[in-house]
Design a protein around this motif. Structure first.
Motif, PDB file in Angstrom:
ATOM      1  N   THR A  41      22.251  95.494 156.150  1.00 31.95           N
ATOM      2  CA  THR A  41      21.836  94.133 157.158  1.00 31.95           C
ATOM      3  C   THR A  41      22.183  93.095 156.462  1.00 31.95           C
TER       4      THR A  41
ATOM      5  N   LYS B  88      24.499  90.086 158.715  1.00 28.47           N
ATOM      6  CA  LYS B  88      24.214  88.626 159.121  1.00 28.47           C
ATOM      7  C   LYS B  88      25.409  87.663 159.338  1.00 28.47           C
TER       8      LYS B  88
ATOM      9  N   TRP C  92      15.820  95.061 157.555  1.00 24.02           N
ATOM     10  CA  TRP C  92      16.316  93.452 158.008  1.00 24.02           C
ATOM     11  C   TRP C  92      15.198  92.603 157.572  1.00 24.02           C
TER      12      TRP C  92
END
Length: 118
Positions: free
Chosen positions: A30, A34, A117
């Motif tokens: 995660t 980004k 996340w």
């Protein structure tokens, strides 16, 4: 004795098939995701249920539940990379394998899914 050996071999094969990385499917964290979210050429798909998606989702991801994905692959472009996420990474891996079988060549699974996340 032979039966026990065959059972063990089958179990090992099953576990390998279930958890081994699939050729042609990339894995990202995660944190790596980004940086990818800014890329407008990629397709971001969340394969969780609509309820899970409404509760918490990442901006830019489109909700196509895993159960509906086989019928909706026509809405995705095979010429663009598909990034797939779910809650833990298991359903998204199933979705990634399904997309691979449907002829998609650039697929990325988000390992750990929404559980990782931040």
């Amino acid at each position: 004795m032979i039966i026990n050996a065959l059972i063990i071999i089958f179990l090992l094969w099953f576990l390998y098939q279930r958890f081994a990385p699939v050729k042609g499917i990339q894995q990202i964290s995660t944190m790596e995701l980004k940086a990818e979210l800014k890329n407008k050429h990629k397709q971001f798909i969340d394969v969780r249920t609509p309820h899970e998606f409404r509760t918490k989702h990442i901006k830019g991801f489109r909700n196509i539940p895993l159960s509906e994905l086989p019928a909706q692959t026509g809405q995705l472009s095979k010429d663009r990379e598909v990034v797939v996420i779910c809650q833990s990474g298991m359903r998204s891996m199933k979705a990634s394998k399904l997309l691979k079988k449907q002829g998609f060549t650039s697929i990325t699974n988000v390992k750990g899914g929404m559980n990782t996340w931040r």
